[in-house]
Design a protein around this motif. Sequence first.
Motif, mmCIF file in Angstrom:
data_model
loop_
_atom_site.group_PDB
_atom_site.id
_atom_site.type_symbol
_atom_site.label_atom_id
_atom_site.label_comp_id
_atom_site.label_asym_id
_atom_site.label_seq_id
_atom_site.Cartn_x
_atom_site.Cartn_y
_atom_site.Cartn_z
ATOM 1 N N THR A 160 0.816 -1.219 0.000
ATOM 2 C CA THR A 160 0.000 0.000 0.000
ATOM 3 C C THR A 160 0.846 1.263 0.000
ATOM 4 O OG1 THR A 160 -0.177 -0.215 2.406
ATOM 5 C CG2 THR A 160 -1.997 -1.091 1.077
ATOM 6 N N ASP A 161 2.150 1.135 0.249
ATOM 7 C CA ASP A 161 3.068 2.270 0.119
ATOM 8 C C ASP A 161 3.703 2.315 -1.261
ATOM 9 O OD1 ASP A 161 2.678 3.354 2.613
ATOM 10 O OD2 ASP A 161 4.188 2.088 3.549
ATOM 11 N N LEU A 162 3.208 1.444 -2.143
ATOM 12 C CA LEU A 162 3.665 1.380 -3.527
ATOM 13 C C LEU A 162 5.137 0.997 -3.637
ATOM 14 C CD1 LEU A 162 1.806 4.454 -5.101
ATOM 15 C CD2 LEU A 162 1.068 2.066 -4.933
ATOM 16 N N ARG A 163 5.537 0.048 -2.784
ATOM 17 C CA ARG A 163 6.874 -0.521 -2.873
ATOM 18 C C ARG A 163 6.749 -1.953 -3.388
ATOM 19 N NH1 ARG A 163 10.643 2.656 -0.385
ATOM 20 N NH2 ARG A 163 9.810 4.301 0.974
ATOM 21 N N TYR A 164 7.710 -2.327 -4.242
ATOM 22 C CA TYR A 164 7.683 -3.674 -4.810
ATOM 23 C C TYR A 164 7.819 -4.722 -3.707
ATOM 24 C CZ TYR A 164 8.369 -1.906 -9.584
ATOM 25 O OH TYR A 164 8.221 -1.282 -10.796
ATOM 26 N N VAL A 165 6.937 -5.725 -3.718
ATOM 27 C CA VAL A 165 7.064 -6.871 -2.813
ATOM 28 C C VAL A 165 7.142 -8.177 -3.595
ATOM 29 C CG1 VAL A 165 5.946 -5.743 -0.870
ATOM 30 C CG2 VAL A 165 4.560 -7.015 -2.508
ATOM 31 N N LEU A 166 6.825 -8.142 -4.893
ATOM 32 C CA LEU A 166 6.922 -9.336 -5.719
ATOM 33 C C LEU A 166 7.160 -8.913 -7.155
ATOM 34 C CD1 LEU A 166 4.761 -12.518 -5.678
ATOM 35 C CD2 LEU A 166 4.983 -11.257 -7.802
ATOM 36 N N VAL A 167 8.103 -9.587 -7.809
ATOM 37 C CA VAL A 167 8.419 -9.335 -9.205
ATOM 38 C C VAL A 167 8.623 -10.679 -9.883
ATOM 39 C CG1 VAL A 167 10.066 -8.325 -10.815
ATOM 40 C CG2 VAL A 167 9.504 -7.108 -8.719
ATOM 41 N N ASN A 168 7.954 -10.893 -11.014
ATOM 42 C CA ASN A 168 8.134 -12.183 -11.686
ATOM 43 C C ASN A 168 9.303 -12.121 -12.677
ATOM 44 O OD1 ASN A 168 7.023 -10.793 -13.863
ATOM 45 N ND2 ASN A 168 5.794 -12.523 -14.525
ATOM 46 N N PRO A 169 9.791 -13.261 -13.149
ATOM 47 C CA PRO A 169 10.954 -13.275 -14.043
ATOM 48 C C PRO A 169 10.759 -12.453 -15.318
ATOM 49 C CG PRO A 169 10.561 -15.468 -13.172
ATOM 50 C CD PRO A 169 9.392 -14.630 -12.744
ATOM 51 N N ALA A 170 9.529 -12.442 -15.849
ATOM 52 C CA ALA A 170 9.298 -11.677 -17.075
ATOM 53 C C ALA A 170 9.569 -10.195 -16.859
ATOM 54 C CB ALA A 170 7.867 -11.887 -17.566
ATOM 55 N N LEU A 171 9.162 -9.680 -15.703
ATOM 56 C CA LEU A 171 9.404 -8.267 -15.425
ATOM 57 C C LEU A 171 10.888 -8.007 -15.183
ATOM 58 C CD1 LEU A 171 7.932 -5.606 -15.243
ATOM 59 C CD2 LEU A 171 7.694 -5.943 -12.784
ATOM 60 N N GLU A 172 11.567 -8.963 -14.592
ATOM 61 C CA GLU A 172 13.018 -8.833 -14.448
ATOM 62 C C GLU A 172 13.669 -8.667 -15.822
ATOM 63 O OE1 GLU A 172 14.901 -11.269 -10.967
ATOM 64 O OE2 GLU A 172 13.369 -12.546 -11.880
#
Length: 697
Positions: A160-172
């Motif tokens: 809710t503070d707009l910080r990344y908590v999950l990123v998938n390999p495609a976005l990497e």
Amino acid sequence: MTEADGLLGDAAPGAADPSAAPGGLLDVLGVAAVVLNAEGRISLWSPQAEELFGYTAGEALGRSAIYLLIEEQHREQVTSLFAQVMAGCGAWAGVFPVRHKDGSTRLAEFRNMRLEDEHGHLYALGIASDRATLQRVERDLALSMRLVSQSPMGLAVMDTDLRYVLVNPALERINGLPAEQHLGRRVGEVLSFLDADATESAMRRVLADGVPRLNQFTTGRTAADPDTEHAWRVSFYRLEDASGQVIGLATSVVDVTEQLQAAAAAVRTRRRLALIADASARIGTSLDLEVTARELADIVVPEFADIVAVDVLDSVLGGTQPHDDGDTASFRALAVKTAYPTPAVRAADPVGELASYDATRLVTQSARSARPVLVSRVRESDLARIARDAEAATLLKEAGLHSYLAVPLIARGEVLGVLDLKRARNQQPFDHDDQVLAVELAARAAVSIDNARWYQRQRRAVLTLQRHLLPSEPAHRPGLEIAYRYQPAAATDEAGGDWFDVIPLPGEQTALVVGDVMGSGINAAATMGQLRIAARTLAALGLEPDAVLAQLDDIAVGLDGAMATCVFAVYDPHLLRCRMATAGHLPPVLTRPGHVPELLDLPTGAPLGVGGVPFETIEFHLGISDELVLYTDGLVETRDQDIDARLQALTDLLSNPRRPLEETCDLLLGALRHRDDHDDVALLIARTRHMQSGHEP
């Protein structure tokens, strides 16, 4: 796929305080808690246990759990496991069939451990959940993880503070950064090319109102591919738990660069096809070299280039074979055009001026090799090969020239010149596709330029022949003042058949002749020359006008069916008498001082070449200062007006106050002729005057 301290990163920077609302996972699992005393009787029974097993707390408390929940064939095994837990041999976990109050048997998953209170009393804590529910959750979780990790679409979850908590390999892969460099950071800290304020503002609106923002378009260059401009469609949608609590934001990123490039390529293809179609319709409307060159320039600017010059080899314009020493080429610019005011126009060769360039010049290389020369990105060192001199190079640099393309104008295997193209304000460099299009445009234009070149060459030949066959300066004749004009038709193939002549005869008489060979071009001019020579020869024999026309008729029949109209008049200045005959010709005009001009009423006769038709000579008196106006049909005939109206216009012009004959010729041609008239015209005006004693001037 990487997560930061749990699904939504409670330990991530900016995480909520310890009193934050719980998640809904345990509610989904329906976890039941049951406590047994050392004898195996139920001491505690949670509401979830009632829901899971069907027994109320009142029905379950104090009863033996083994006899209440376990089928007889499993009781011995359960008793042994219970004893191990109570003996401190460790916790036990497993799946066991459990009897529901409704008599059915269900699989439940257990976690059992020993508890000890402050008095040393021992208890067994059992945590149970429906196995089917657990399997469904496990499947859903596994499927979700697979979808996220294997999705070709970039996916991220933000708190809710707009910080990344999950990123998938495609976005990497899309961002060119590992997940560790995303987690705990905001968008602007990770993707510097984005407008972070606008992006986060859109995200906060989604968090606030729950309305997804779909297919937001953005472009930029990432660390994954810093040399290429990419395009993405980004979507934001809010994440909520089972109770409706907002727990964060999900974002999906789709790279649409290829689709965008394909769409742009399709648009370019349509534009190029339209440009070629436009060129086919607009280039070559006139058989004029300069007009054709301007038409080509108008097509390519501004749609294709910012600056264009159409340079034609001087040898092509002169109709001579080029002197090719391999070092230089001489050009004349037929057209120069720019899409906007620019110093580059002063760098171009002035239209019409001759310019010679050595082999280092790119325009020379294109003409000599008959191949395009492409400089996609112009460097400062290239300017000397593009510009005519150092001053022009400075002007091109000032104009922002960044891309250059020279394409030879080739028609029927011959290089006619070069199409010189430049881009400055248009930021897209010329590429191979542009070169292909320019070659196509140049090929189409070259054919029209070649046609115009041959047209002008043929036109010059016809006019040269015709002027050679016409009298250059009719002799001054006794008792006559004479003026004449010849104007060729606008088109080469419609010129060549009209003539006039003034023939000296014995006894100071003068023959006046005007004729018009039917047909046009070189053949008509040649026929005209033969008839004119024959008329002069026959007139010298002293034949009457009708006899001259009869002989000319026989001659025309022998010229492969040639036909012509003609008016032949003989004037005797001593008797002030005129004898005249016509062969299918328009009537001459007679003007007398103080009288209205009149069309002479003569037997028209048949055109020369019909054969065997008689002609008639008419004799009439001419007073001093009377005028005879002889002309061909090119003076009065048009495609959109009746001939009677045009003849009336002619006589009206001649009814004006008398003026010098030269002025009268200019008046008639200026008023009755148009620049694009499709027929040539011969005009001969003779005014009678007093005979002077002695030598006639």
